[in-house]
Write an enzyme that holds these catalytic residues in place. Structure first.
Site, PDB file in Angstrom:
ATOM      1  N   HIS A 146       0.872  -1.172   0.000  1.00 10.06           N
ATOM      2  CA  HIS A 146       0.000   0.000   0.000  1.00 10.06           C
ATOM      3  C   HIS A 146       0.909   1.221   0.000  1.00 10.06           C
ATOM      4  CE1 HIS A 146      -3.326   2.627   0.716  1.00 10.06           C
ATOM      5  NE2 HIS A 146      -2.895   2.992   1.915  1.00 10.06           N
ATOM      6  N   LYS A 167      -1.283  10.916   0.263  1.00  6.30           N
ATOM      7  CA  LYS A 167      -0.254  10.398  -0.641  1.00  6.30           C
ATOM      8  C   LYS A 167      -0.566  10.756  -2.093  1.00  6.30           C
ATOM      9  CE  LYS A 167      -0.669   6.083   0.478  1.00  6.30           C
ATOM     10  NZ  LYS A 167      -1.768   6.207   1.455  1.00  6.30           N
ATOM     11  N   ASP A 185      -1.354   4.305  -4.827  1.00  6.87           N
ATOM     12  CA  ASP A 185      -2.073   3.520  -3.822  1.00  6.87           C
ATOM     13  C   ASP A 185      -1.551   2.087  -3.682  1.00  6.87           C
ATOM     14  OD1 ASP A 185      -4.082   3.499  -1.785  1.00  6.87           O
ATOM     15  OD2 ASP A 185      -5.209   2.132  -3.052  1.00  6.87           O
ATOM     16  N   ARG A 251      16.942  15.784  12.695  1.00  4.09           N
ATOM     17  CA  ARG A 251      17.248  17.169  12.330  1.00  4.09           C
ATOM     18  C   ARG A 251      18.615  17.304  11.659  1.00  4.09           C
ATOM     19  NH1 ARG A 251      15.722  21.424  16.907  1.00  4.09           N
ATOM     20  NH2 ARG A 251      15.953  22.758  15.062  1.00  4.09           N
TER      21      ARG A 251
END
Length: 311
Positions: A146, A167, A185, A251
């Site tokens: 998926h 998405k 998908d 980060r």
């Protein structure tokens, strides 16, 4: 008979497809398909000589000059006996090489047993390479995921996330920015070798994208052929998730996390989603960063050098 060590899964191969891939002519279609579970081929000279112990009948059978020459010297009754026994085994198919005319006995027994027969102009060595290349692709293990798959700056970016995360909307934005859609998908992932995965869309959804509130769009018709790609390597995985204020996100980017798909390690990044973030830009930056790291650039070394200059 299949060795106990033979653990591959049999896959069905259409006769027309196989003939096209190996550039051969199908002279007897059999059932219209055959099943195979390995890329190896067998030269049945020993079987024509009457030795059937350890016969690799699960392999594609290739008849070259040696086999056809030996057949021409056998008495007709003995040849008939050997061919009858040969075709009693559940062989996938027969290929006759070098442009040699297929012996009527081979055709007759093949048709009686539903075994496809092919004829090609290539030598046996060249033909075997073509068969291996074709079956490497056919027999490669696959799984459905998926996820979306896009080509971003020539990097295969797989985007995963829960339904409704955005998405497809992200894929649409990347399409507007000139990148290519491979699958929306649902992505089929194929293991090409020990280090490479290839992704593509199922036939039913190829070149289509679903946007909630709008419906299904045909990307190829809306944006043109240059906006879609049938296949692409899976180079990077981006997992979309809702922004969690309690979670510490990466980060510095010094440490690369990996996800393992079918035994292949793929770099994985987490992309927090919250209003106001330009996710398409983040995906583009991720793809460019991947390309730079592949070329040998290391951000930690660059940062260390800059800190030295400050000192």
């Amino acid at each position: 008979m299949i060795d106990e060590e033979q653990q591959y899964v049999f896959k069905k191969v259409a006769v027309d497809f196989f003939a096209q891939q190996i550039e051969a002519v199908c002279v007897a279609p059999g059932r219209g398909y055959f099943r195979v579970n390995c890329t190896d081929t067998n030269r049945p000279a020993m079987q024509l000589a009457g030795y059937f112990d350890h016969f690799a009948d699960y392999r594609i059978q290739v008849f070259g000059n040696q086999e056809m020459g030996y057949m021409s010297e056998l008495p007709e009754s003995l040849l008939e006996e050997r061919l009858a026994k040969f075709f009693q085994f559940d062989i996938p198919c027969v290929i006759v090489c070098n442009g040699t005319q297929v012996h009527p006995g081979i055709l007759r027994h093949a048709e009686d047993n539903g075994v496809p027969v092919f004829s090609c102009m290539e030598s046996t060595s060249v033909l075997v390479h073509k068969v291996v290349d074709c079956l490497d692709d056919v027999l490669a293990p696959e799984m459905q995921m998926h996820a979306n798959l896009l080509d971003v700056y020539n990097v295969g970016v797989m985007v995963r996330g829960e339904s409704g995360m955005g998405k497809s909307e992200l894929a649409l934005e990347l399409l507007k920015r000139g990148h290519l859609l491979v699958a929306d998908d649902v992505t089929v992932v194929k293991k090409v070798n020990e280090k490479r995965l290839l992704g593509y869309a199922p036939k039913a959804t190829r070149h289509l994208i679903e946007i909630r509130g709008l419906g299904i769009l045909d990307v190829k018709k809306l944006y043109g052929m240059a906006a879609v790609l049938d296949k692409k390597s899976v180079d990077v995985i981006i997992d979309m998730e809702m922004w969690d204020t309690e979670k510490g996100y990466e980060r510095l980017g010094f440490d690369v996390n990996y996800d393992t798909l079918m035994g292949v390690q793929i770099p994985r990044y987490v992309m927090p989603v919250r209003p106001g973030r330009n996710l398409a830009v983040v995906v583009e930056a991720t793809a460019m960063d991947f390309r730079m790291k592949k070329s040998g650039f290391k951000i930690e070394e660059e940062m260390e050098e800059r800190l030295k200059q400050i000192d």
